[in-house]
Design a protein around this motif. Structure first.
Motif, PDB file in Angstrom:
ATOM      1  N   MET A   1       0.839  -1.191   0.000  1.00  0.00           N
ATOM      2  CA  MET A   1       0.000   0.000   0.000  1.00  0.00           C
ATOM      3  C   MET A   1       0.874   1.240   0.000  1.00  0.00           C
ATOM      4  SD  MET A   1      -1.376   0.109   3.988  1.00  0.00           S
ATOM      5  CE  MET A   1      -2.011   1.791   3.877  1.00  0.00           C
ATOM      6  N   SER A   2       0.293   2.382  -0.308  1.00  0.00           N
ATOM      7  CA  SER A   2       1.049   3.625  -0.300  1.00  0.00           C
ATOM      8  C   SER A   2       1.347   4.045   1.136  1.00  0.00           C
ATOM      9  CB  SER A   2       0.275   4.723  -1.024  1.00  0.00           C
ATOM     10  OG  SER A   2      -0.981   4.922  -0.397  1.00  0.00           O
ATOM     11  N   ALA A 248       9.180  -2.079   8.302  1.00  0.00           N
ATOM     12  CA  ALA A 248       8.242  -1.119   7.731  1.00  0.00           C
ATOM     13  C   ALA A 248       8.271  -1.244   6.216  1.00  0.00           C
ATOM     14  CB  ALA A 248       8.610   0.300   8.151  1.00  0.00           C
ATOM     15  N   GLU A 249       7.107  -1.250   5.613  1.00  0.00           N
ATOM     16  CA  GLU A 249       6.992  -1.456   4.165  1.00  0.00           C
ATOM     17  C   GLU A 249       7.862  -0.478   3.374  1.00  0.00           C
ATOM     18  OE1 GLU A 249       3.577  -1.530   0.639  1.00  0.00           O
ATOM     19  OE2 GLU A 249       3.064  -0.786   2.643  1.00  0.00           O
ATOM     20  N   HIS A 250       7.884   0.788   3.785  1.00  0.00           N
ATOM     21  CA  HIS A 250       8.563   1.822   3.006  1.00  0.00           C
ATOM     22  C   HIS A 250       9.883   2.258   3.636  1.00  0.00           C
ATOM     23  CE1 HIS A 250       5.161   2.023   0.345  1.00  0.00           C
ATOM     24  NE2 HIS A 250       4.351   2.274   1.345  1.00  0.00           N
ATOM     25  N   ASP A 251      10.590   1.312   4.205  1.00  0.00           N
ATOM     26  CA  ASP A 251      11.888   1.557   4.842  1.00  0.00           C
ATOM     27  C   ASP A 251      12.994   1.036   3.930  1.00  0.00           C
ATOM     28  OD1 ASP A 251      14.107   1.775   6.477  1.00  0.00           O
ATOM     29  OD2 ASP A 251      13.278   0.575   8.110  1.00  0.00           O
ATOM     30  N   ALA A 277       2.436  -2.423   7.019  1.00  0.00           N
ATOM     31  CA  ALA A 277       2.088  -1.820   5.741  1.00  0.00           C
ATOM     32  C   ALA A 277       1.897  -0.312   5.889  1.00  0.00           C
ATOM     33  CB  ALA A 277       0.819  -2.455   5.190  1.00  0.00           C
ATOM     34  N   GLY A 278       2.340   0.425   4.889  1.00  0.00           N
ATOM     35  CA  GLY A 278       2.145   1.862   4.863  1.00  0.00           C
ATOM     36  C   GLY A 278       3.073   2.649   5.752  1.00  0.00           C
ATOM     37  N   ALA A 279       3.942   1.968   6.474  1.00  0.00           N
ATOM     38  CA  ALA A 279       4.830   2.632   7.432  1.00  0.00           C
ATOM     39  C   ALA A 279       6.207   2.856   6.830  1.00  0.00           C
ATOM     40  CB  ALA A 279       4.950   1.802   8.705  1.00  0.00           C
TER      41      ALA A 279
END
Length: 307
Positions: A1-2, A248-251, A277-279
């Motif tokens: 997810m974004s 974290a998904e966005h790490d 997700a999303g973090a």
């Protein structure tokens, strides 16, 4: 997810960092300026500052007691901050939530930081406090059962390294390791992990910033090929304590944490790898007030209590 919209909004409102080299003193002061007054922090039964004697010298700690009880499991916590930021104050809210949710007595470690203290000073402080906690269990009301180590980001590096040091010393008192978006590979080749490219920009911590942020630590003598600096370099993970690895998904550092979890599982270490997700990186410190991420404390509690 974004990226979670509340995180995205917070990042968009942040001013651009000042040009030029990183200034540890100014950056630390900036962090401390955002710490809540004591009266506005999560109340606990008791919070006490102490100084702990260790073989490496005296180390400041803050001990959090969630409620009155005859005995407690212990959790020794190492704050993050790329080895030069973070403090007992900036991560006080994390330690309070850990104590409140787990019911464990939490010992937060004010270890020495780079660049003023060269490697392995901070790591020695962390290990020294864990040994002190085990050796002075009666003083801490330790139940003799649970003794967990936990850390976020660079604190996760220390948690993983301390668990390995204890194992190598024949010390089996550490029962759990909790690694929150840990920094486990300080070789910053951008092709090493897909997440370094997938999450390179726009999510808070950026891949291009990893090397300069960790330069104070590496320039102090920390060798990225040393397993105590980069725990992914440890050849044999057999016998290490059960682990909870939160990513974290966005790490950019997501994949090194998840690889470490898989390697632990491959040698029979009980491990849970939990991706949020999303973090982005640092969500426990900065965004655990968001309901989707507040559950991380319940997940930690379930892990240390075997639920």
């Amino acid at each position: 997810m974004s990226l979670h919209p509340q995180i995205a909004a917070a990042l968009a409102s942040m001013p651009a960092p000042p040009p030029g080299p990183l200034d540890p003193v100014a950056m630390r002061a900036g962090e401390e300026a955002h710490v809540l007054p004591v009266a506005e922090r999560l109340p606990l039964h008791a919070v006490q500052d102490r100084t702990v004697p260790t073989p490496a010298g005296d180390v400041p700690v803050r001990i959090y007691t969630p409620a009155e009880a005859d005995s407690y499991g212990l959790l020794v916590y190492f704050h993050g901050g790329a080895f030069f930021l973070g403090s007992l104050e900036t991560h006080d809210h994390v330690a309070r939530n850990l104590a409140a949710e787990t019911g464990l007595r939490v010992v937060s470690v004010g270890y020495r930081r780079a660049p003023e203290a060269a490697f392995p000073a901070g790591l020695q402080d962390c290990y020294g406090v864990v040994r002190w906690a085990a050796e002075h269990g009666a003083d801490l009301g330790w139940d003799g059962d649970t003794l967990a180590v936990a850390g976020d980001s660079s604190g996760g590096t220390f948690a993983a390294a301390v668990a390995a040091m204890a194992h190598d010393d024949g010390n089996d008192t550490i029962t759990h390791q909790v690694l929150l978006y840990p920094s486990l590979d300080l070789d910053f080749d951008v092709d090493r992990y897909a997440s370094l490219r997938e999450n390179a920009e726009g999510y808070g911590l950026e891949t291009a910033g990893l090397k300069p942020f960790n330069a104070f630590y590496l320039d102090s003598g920390a060798d990225p090929d040393d397993p105590l600096v980069s725990p992914t370099k440890r050849a044999d993970l057999t016998g290490l304590p059960p682990a909870l690895v939160v990513t974290a998904e966005h790490d950019p550092m997501r994949d090194e944490g998840e690889l470490y979890g898989r390697r632990l599982a491959d040698v029979g270490v009980p491990v849970t790898v939990s991706r949020y997700a999303g973090a982005g990186h640092g969500f426990v410190q900065h965004f655990s007030w968001i309901p989707e991420y507040a559950r991380v404390y319940r997940e930690i509690a379930d892990f240390v209590h075997g639920r």
